[in-house]
Design a protein around this motif. Structure first.
Motif, PDB file in Angstrom:
ATOM      1  N   ASP A 155       0.630  -0.910  -0.033  1.00 30.36           N
ATOM      2  CA  ASP A 155       0.289  -0.056   0.192  1.00 30.36           C
ATOM      3  C   ASP A 155       0.627   1.708   0.181  1.00 30.36           C
ATOM      4  O   ASP A 155       0.874   2.392  -0.673  1.00 30.36           O
ATOM      5  CB  ASP A 155      -1.143   0.467   1.145  1.00 30.36           C
ATOM      6  CG  ASP A 155      -2.213  -0.831   1.364  1.00 30.36           C
ATOM      7  OD1 ASP A 155      -2.819  -1.691   2.409  1.00 30.36           O
ATOM      8  OD2 ASP A 155      -2.445  -1.134  -0.126  1.00 30.36           O
ATOM      9  N   GLU A 174       2.026   1.513  -3.263  1.00 33.31           N
ATOM     10  CA  GLU A 174       1.668   2.153  -4.402  1.00 33.31           C
ATOM     11  C   GLU A 174       0.514   3.571  -4.590  1.00 33.31           C
ATOM     12  O   GLU A 174       0.662   3.219  -5.924  1.00 33.31           O
ATOM     13  CB  GLU A 174       0.593   0.502  -4.733  1.00 33.31           C
ATOM     14  CG  GLU A 174       1.860  -0.853  -5.479  1.00 33.31           C
ATOM     15  CD  GLU A 174       1.244  -2.353  -5.883  1.00 33.31           C
ATOM     16  OE1 GLU A 174       0.005  -2.115  -5.444  1.00 33.31           O
ATOM     17  OE2 GLU A 174       1.697  -3.189  -5.712  1.00 33.31           O
ATOM     18  N   GLN A 230      -6.627   0.987  -1.495  1.00 33.14           N
ATOM     19  CA  GLN A 230      -6.563   0.051  -2.605  1.00 33.14           C
ATOM     20  C   GLN A 230      -6.957  -1.140  -1.465  1.00 33.14           C
ATOM     21  O   GLN A 230      -6.768  -1.712  -0.630  1.00 33.14           O
ATOM     22  CB  GLN A 230      -5.874  -0.539  -3.865  1.00 33.14           C
ATOM     23  CG  GLN A 230      -4.709  -0.395  -3.643  1.00 33.14           C
ATOM     24  CD  GLN A 230      -3.861  -0.982  -4.425  1.00 33.14           C
ATOM     25  OE1 GLN A 230      -3.783  -1.500  -5.065  1.00 33.14           O
ATOM     26  NE2 GLN A 230      -3.215  -0.405  -4.201  1.00 33.14           N
ATOM     27  N   ARG A 244     -16.744   5.537  -0.953  1.00 32.27           N
ATOM     28  CA  ARG A 244     -16.186   4.912  -2.545  1.00 32.27           C
ATOM     29  C   ARG A 244     -15.966   6.231  -3.213  1.00 32.27           C
ATOM     30  O   ARG A 244     -14.786   6.033  -4.721  1.00 32.27           O
ATOM     31  CB  ARG A 244     -17.362   3.801  -3.440  1.00 32.27           C
ATOM     32  CG  ARG A 244     -17.838   2.660  -2.581  1.00 32.27           C
ATOM     33  CD  ARG A 244     -16.490   1.774  -3.082  1.00 32.27           C
ATOM     34  NE  ARG A 244     -16.659   1.673  -4.416  1.00 32.27           N
ATOM     35  CZ  ARG A 244     -15.864   1.218  -4.953  1.00 32.27           C
ATOM     36  NH1 ARG A 244     -14.293   2.065  -5.123  1.00 32.27           N
ATOM     37  NH2 ARG A 244     -15.953   1.115  -6.385  1.00 32.27           N
ATOM     38  N   PRO A 262     -11.938   5.034  -5.094  1.00 27.32           N
ATOM     39  CA  PRO A 262     -12.221   4.173  -5.390  1.00 27.32           C
ATOM     40  C   PRO A 262     -11.996   3.422  -5.710  1.00 27.32           C
ATOM     41  O   PRO A 262     -12.234   1.529  -5.794  1.00 27.32           O
ATOM     42  CB  PRO A 262     -12.061   4.914  -6.395  1.00 27.32           C
ATOM     43  CG  PRO A 262     -11.002   5.645  -6.641  1.00 27.32           C
ATOM     44  CD  PRO A 262     -11.412   6.134  -5.215  1.00 27.32           C
ATOM     45  N   GLU A 263     -10.626   2.628  -5.932  1.00 25.96           N
ATOM     46  CA  GLU A 263      -9.711   1.540  -4.687  1.00 25.96           C
ATOM     47  C   GLU A 263     -10.097   0.782  -4.085  1.00 25.96           C
ATOM     48  O   GLU A 263      -9.674  -0.304  -4.251  1.00 25.96           O
ATOM     49  CB  GLU A 263      -8.000   1.453  -5.244  1.00 25.96           C
ATOM     50  CG  GLU A 263      -8.095   2.670  -6.722  1.00 25.96           C
ATOM     51  CD  GLU A 263      -6.312   2.622  -7.405  1.00 25.96           C
ATOM     52  OE1 GLU A 263      -6.098   1.764  -7.046  1.00 25.96           O
ATOM     53  OE2 GLU A 263      -6.037   4.048  -7.527  1.00 25.96           O
ATOM     54  N   THR A 323     -12.894  -1.677  -2.191  1.00 28.58           N
ATOM     55  CA  THR A 323     -13.967  -2.444  -2.189  1.00 28.58           C
ATOM     56  C   THR A 323     -14.952  -3.204  -1.004  1.00 28.58           C
ATOM     57  O   THR A 323     -13.644  -3.178  -0.346  1.00 28.58           O
ATOM     58  CB  THR A 323     -13.571  -3.542  -3.482  1.00 28.58           C
ATOM     59  OG1 THR A 323     -12.796  -4.951  -2.710  1.00 28.58           O
ATOM     60  CG2 THR A 323     -13.718  -3.065  -5.127  1.00 28.58           C
ATOM     61  N   ARG A 338      -6.135   0.962   3.536  1.00 23.53           N
ATOM     62  CA  ARG A 338      -7.579   1.808   2.928  1.00 23.53           C
ATOM     63  C   ARG A 338      -8.424   1.493   4.684  1.00 23.53           C
ATOM     64  O   ARG A 338      -9.244   1.616   4.574  1.00 23.53           O
ATOM     65  CB  ARG A 338      -8.397  -0.202   2.655  1.00 23.53           C
ATOM     66  CG  ARG A 338      -7.800  -1.665   2.764  1.00 23.53           C
ATOM     67  CD  ARG A 338      -8.255  -2.309   2.114  1.00 23.53           C
ATOM     68  NE  ARG A 338      -7.690  -4.303   2.955  1.00 23.53           N
ATOM     69  CZ  ARG A 338      -7.090  -4.525   2.547  1.00 23.53           C
ATOM     70  NH1 ARG A 338      -5.843  -3.867   2.320  1.00 23.53           N
ATOM     71  NH2 ARG A 338      -7.108  -6.070   4.016  1.00 23.53           N
TER      72      ARG A 338
END
Length: 346
Positions: free
Chosen positions: A106, A109, A113, A137, A141-142, A144, A303
């Protein structure tokens, strides 16, 4: 007299140790995958290698530990008792290693996500958490999301829950708990019910009213909690209606079927709009809260961190305690326009 090993002997010992650790790690990964997936074929698919490679790795591990870890037949793969004990001992270390690797990825990158698994009580999940997910979201957006609503207390580790919302009094000392807001419990009625029957002025007067209660996930009826003269008091009033869903209890109150003790977040809009009135606020319990829980402060994936920060800020900004916060029952009755002038049941 001390014996100093030769440089070659030290090198050979190091190579043997590295080889042993490499073999052990391969076997452990295969073992954990089979234990989680329930058979060798699905474990192989999960790891992206052949079934025979998984089987060989597990067999080498069984030789190394000196115990059979799985019972195998042509139809079933079952973990042995020795395997269960080994799994429980291995899992924390492997999960920490995987979490550390995920954290590093994380960081390397960039933006948060990956998949986030969330648990919440049914009422709080539907009314508070779910409406905020779309905005989360849009910002991330990455990531879920998977939201599971359930009134039972979930096991964060066993069910692989990243973040859990919990209501009430927190008793699990194995989790990190962040209090979001106090949880006010309000005895509510519709204005029509209040006009026809009045409202209780004390906990004892609940016995003369129609009460709506909820059946908990464990099968018991939900108790109504109060704080009278500084002391906790719990009652389970006789119920004319029993449901197992908080939204159904709220609807029954709105329909004028009786009284119910409900969390403020669930009824604050109806209170503001005059569709419900509250009573017994002066004896409402003050030891509950809405909490955000997770397993550890250390090595939290990005995340998870951003979700915790987002939900903390957004939920604290909401007005979930209702418009009557801090008022006694007499004051709240007088301030409720839909029932102005009604009396309190004697």
């Amino acid at each position: 007299m001390s014996i100093v090993p030769s440089p070659q002997a030290s090198l050979d010992h190091r190579d043997a140790l590295i080889s042993s650790l490499a073999a052990s790690y391969t076997g452990l990964v295969a073992f954990i995958a089979v234990a989680n997936e329930g058979n060798f074929a699905r474990a192989a698919d999960r790891l992206g290698i052949g079934r025979s490679a998984v089987s060989r790795s597990v067999q080498r591990l069984e030789v190394q530990v000196g115990a059979r870890l799985f019972s195998r037949t042509t139809r079933n793969t079952t973990i042995t008792r020795e395997g269960e004990q080994f799994y429980e001992n291995c899992r924390p270390g492997l999960e920490r290693l995987l979490q550390a690797l995920e954290d590093m990825r994380d960081l390397r990158e960039g933006p948060p996500q990956g998949h986030l698994k969330i648990s919440a009580p049914i009422g709080f999940g539907r009314n508070v958490v779910a409406p905020l997910l779309a905005d989360f979201r849009r910002q991330f957006p990455e990531v879920t999301l998977e939201l599971l609503v359930d009134d039972r207390i979930v096991d964060l580790s066993a069910e692989r829950i990243d973040v859990a919302f919990r209501d009430g009094r927190l008793e699990d000392s194995q989790v990190v708990a962040k209090k979001l807001i106090p949880m006010r419990m309000l005895v509510c009625a519709s204005p029509d019910y209040a006009r026809r029957h009045g409202l209780p002025a004390s906990v004892d007067e609940l016995s003369s009213h129609a009460c709506i209660n909820q059946r908990l996930a464990n099968g018991r009826l939900q108790s109504w909690d109060f704080k009278v003269d500084g002391h906790p008091r719990t009652v389970t009033p006789n119920s004319t209606v029993v449901v197992n869903d908080p939204s159904l209890a709220t609807q029954a109150v709105l329909d004028g079927q009786g009284l119910a003790q409900l969390p403020a977040y669930q009824v604050c809009s109806a209170l503001r709009d005059g569709m419900l009135v509250a009573c017994l606020e002066s004896v409402a319990p003050d030891d509950r809260g809405h909490y955000l829980c997770y397993l550890s402060r250390y090595q939290l994936p990005k995340r998870v961190r951003v979700f915790i920060d987002f939900m903390t800020a957004r939920i604290r900004a909401l007005d979930l305690e209702g418009p009557l916060a801090g008022l006694g029952s007499d004051q709240s009755l007088r301030s409720a326009d839909p029932i102005a002038g009604i009396g309190v049941a004697a």
